[in-house]
Design a protein around this motif. Structure first.
Motif, PDB file in Angstrom:
ATOM      1  N   LEU A 220      43.556 -29.674  56.311  1.00  0.00           N
ATOM      2  CA  LEU A 220      43.503 -31.135  56.296  1.00  0.00           C
ATOM      3  C   LEU A 220      44.825 -31.736  56.754  1.00  0.00           C
ATOM      4  O   LEU A 220      44.851 -32.640  57.599  1.00  0.00           O
ATOM      5  N   GLU A 221      45.917 -31.246  56.214  1.00  0.00           N
ATOM      6  CA  GLU A 221      47.232 -31.775  56.566  1.00  0.00           C
ATOM      7  C   GLU A 221      47.531 -31.568  58.049  1.00  0.00           C
ATOM      8  O   GLU A 221      48.047 -32.465  58.730  1.00  0.00           O
ATOM      9  N   ARG A 222      47.190 -30.388  58.561  1.00  0.00           N
ATOM     10  CA  ARG A 222      47.457 -30.082  59.969  1.00  0.00           C
ATOM     11  C   ARG A 222      46.662 -31.021  60.886  1.00  0.00           C
ATOM     12  O   ARG A 222      47.209 -31.586  61.841  1.00  0.00           O
ATOM     13  N   GLU A 223      45.380 -31.183  60.597  1.00  0.00           N
ATOM     14  CA  GLU A 223      44.547 -32.016  61.465  1.00  0.00           C
ATOM     15  C   GLU A 223      44.955 -33.486  61.392  1.00  0.00           C
ATOM     16  O   GLU A 223      44.983 -34.183  62.408  1.00  0.00           O
ATOM     17  N   LEU A 224      45.277 -33.973  60.204  1.00  0.00           N
ATOM     18  CA  LEU A 224      45.669 -35.376  60.070  1.00  0.00           C
ATOM     19  C   LEU A 224      47.028 -35.647  60.705  1.00  0.00           C
ATOM     20  O   LEU A 224      47.264 -36.718  61.270  1.00  0.00           O
ATOM     21  N   SER A 225      47.933 -34.672  60.628  1.00  0.00           N
ATOM     22  CA  SER A 225      49.234 -34.816  61.294  1.00  0.00           C
ATOM     23  C   SER A 225      49.056 -34.856  62.805  1.00  0.00           C
ATOM     24  O   SER A 225      49.711 -35.629  63.510  1.00  0.00           O
ATOM     25  N   HIS A 226      48.156 -34.014  63.303  1.00  0.00           N
ATOM     26  CA  HIS A 226      47.848 -34.005  64.741  1.00  0.00           C
ATOM     27  C   HIS A 226      47.277 -35.351  65.172  1.00  0.00           C
ATOM     28  O   HIS A 226      47.640 -35.887  66.226  1.00  0.00           O
ATOM     29  N   ALA A 228      47.738 -38.313  63.651  1.00  0.00           N
ATOM     30  CA  ALA A 228      48.755 -39.362  63.544  1.00  0.00           C
ATOM     31  C   ALA A 228      49.735 -39.335  64.709  1.00  0.00           C
ATOM     32  O   ALA A 228      50.321 -40.365  65.063  1.00  0.00           O
ATOM     33  N   ALA A 229      49.916 -38.170  65.332  1.00  0.00           N
ATOM     34  CA  ALA A 229      50.870 -38.034  66.431  1.00  0.00           C
ATOM     35  C   ALA A 229      50.234 -38.261  67.801  1.00  0.00           C
ATOM     36  O   ALA A 229      50.879 -38.050  68.823  1.00  0.00           O
ATOM     37  N   ALA A 230      48.980 -38.706  67.838  1.00  0.00           N
ATOM     38  CA  ALA A 230      48.275 -38.867  69.107  1.00  0.00           C
ATOM     39  C   ALA A 230      48.952 -39.902  69.998  1.00  0.00           C
ATOM     40  O   ALA A 230      49.366 -40.970  69.532  1.00  0.00           O
ATOM     41  N   LEU A 231      49.070 -39.577  71.276  1.00  0.00           N
ATOM     42  CA  LEU A 231      49.599 -40.528  72.249  1.00  0.00           C
ATOM     43  C   LEU A 231      48.594 -41.658  72.455  1.00  0.00           C
ATOM     44  O   LEU A 231      47.385 -41.476  72.264  1.00  0.00           O
ATOM     45  N   PRO A 232      49.052 -42.854  72.843  1.00  0.00           N
ATOM     46  CA  PRO A 232      48.124 -43.981  73.018  1.00  0.00           C
ATOM     47  C   PRO A 232      46.948 -43.668  73.933  1.00  0.00           C
ATOM     48  O   PRO A 232      45.823 -44.085  73.651  1.00  0.00           O
TER      49      PRO A 232
END
Length: 298
Positions: A220-226, A228-232
């Motif tokens: 969960l943490e890994r996917e949510l961090s990924h 949150a870091a998404a480029l526009p």
């Protein structure tokens, strides 16, 4: 979904000619077509781009309210069986327009209706105002009052000329009062600006204690961090990928679907995606992930 009975190109061009950047919405729908991301940045008044888009299909029309310099107050009507909640449950209050009139009355400000108006497919009303200069008002969902949303930066409205056909209602968006949008009255701006936006309830995903607990929390943490870091330019695609990855665990019975869905919708909203786009992308990603259930063995 049924297709609009007429070509919407002229209506899209008319909106753009008023200085309102537009972008396509899916045929018969209120959401952008699949693959169209960053709609607020891609919305345009360029007639050549509009004609190129609308050659592909008789799209519905999205008006990006922030870039258009608009604040649109959306006064909705209740769905069948929906009744006013407290504190709006009182005689004479039946829909968003009644609530808005009551809010203005309580605040001691005039009900400013002499502006551009659009009647929505289910009988609601969009009131178009020009935004105060040098402001970036955010959009709101229900925080002003029952059945009242506002669309400004980060939001859009379905433009007149569109025809929406969904399970909760089918109908056109038509101009009811075709005058130029009035400036948002200072008293109304103060009222909207001072309306607190309620904080979102934190979503807790229950994970039972087992030998897989640490793995699931890390996933969960890994996917949510990924996410949150998404480029526009990759926000929608990243949200879909995150939903698909977690959807495999949901389908395998390792994670609860409802809580994961709410968590993904909050994450997508934090990226600035529209509620409709978030809901559709999350649902699509979860369905995709469900094709490959990931069951954790003992």
């Amino acid at each position: 979904m049924s297709r609009p009975p007429h070509d919407t190109t002229a209506a899209a061009l008319k909106a753009a000619a008023q200085g309102w950047p537009v972008f396509p919405l899916a045929v018969g729908d209120k959401a952008p077509p699949r693959g169209l991301t960053d709609w607020e940045k891609r919305a345009t008044c360029n007639p050549d781009q509009i004609r190129a888009w609308w050659k592909r299909a008789p799209y519905n029309i999205g008006i990006a309210t922030g870039p258009a310099g608009l604040v649109v107050i959306d006064l909705d009507v209740p769905k069948p069986g929906q009744h006013p909640p407290r504190p709006w449950a009182m005689p004479g209050v039946h829909d968003g327009a009644d609530v808005f009139a009551l809010i203005c009355q309580r605040a001691g400000i005039p009900l400013e209706l002499e502006t551009f108006q659009v009647r929505t497919r289910r009988g609601g009303l969009h009131l178009y105002y020009t935004a105060p200069p040098c402001t970036r008002m955010p959009s709101t969902n229900g925080s002003v009052g029952w059945l009242i949303d506002t669309r400004a930066w980060g939001g859009y409205v379905v433009g007149p000329g569109s025809v929406v056909s969904l399970l909760d209602g089918t109908g056109p968006y038509t101009v009811q009062h075709g005058i130029a949008p009035a400036p948002l009255p200072p008293s109304l701006f103060k009222l909207l600006e001072s309306t607190p936006i309620p904080p979102k309830r934190p979503v807790h995903v229950p994970i039972p204690d087992s030998r897989h607990s640490a793995y699931l929390r890390a996933a969960l943490e890994r996917e949510l961090s990924h996410l949150a870091a998404a480029l526009p330019s990759q926000r929608n695609r990243t949200l879909f990928g995150t939903a698909a990855a977690l959807g495999e665990l949901v389908a395998g019975g390792a994670l609860p679907e409802q809580e994961v869905k709410e968590l993904l919708e909050q994450g997508g909203g934090a990226l600035g995606l529209s509620p409709g786009e978030v809901a559709r992308t999350v649902a699509s990603g979860l369905r995709h992930g469900a094709r490959r259930p990931r069951r954790l063995t003992a």
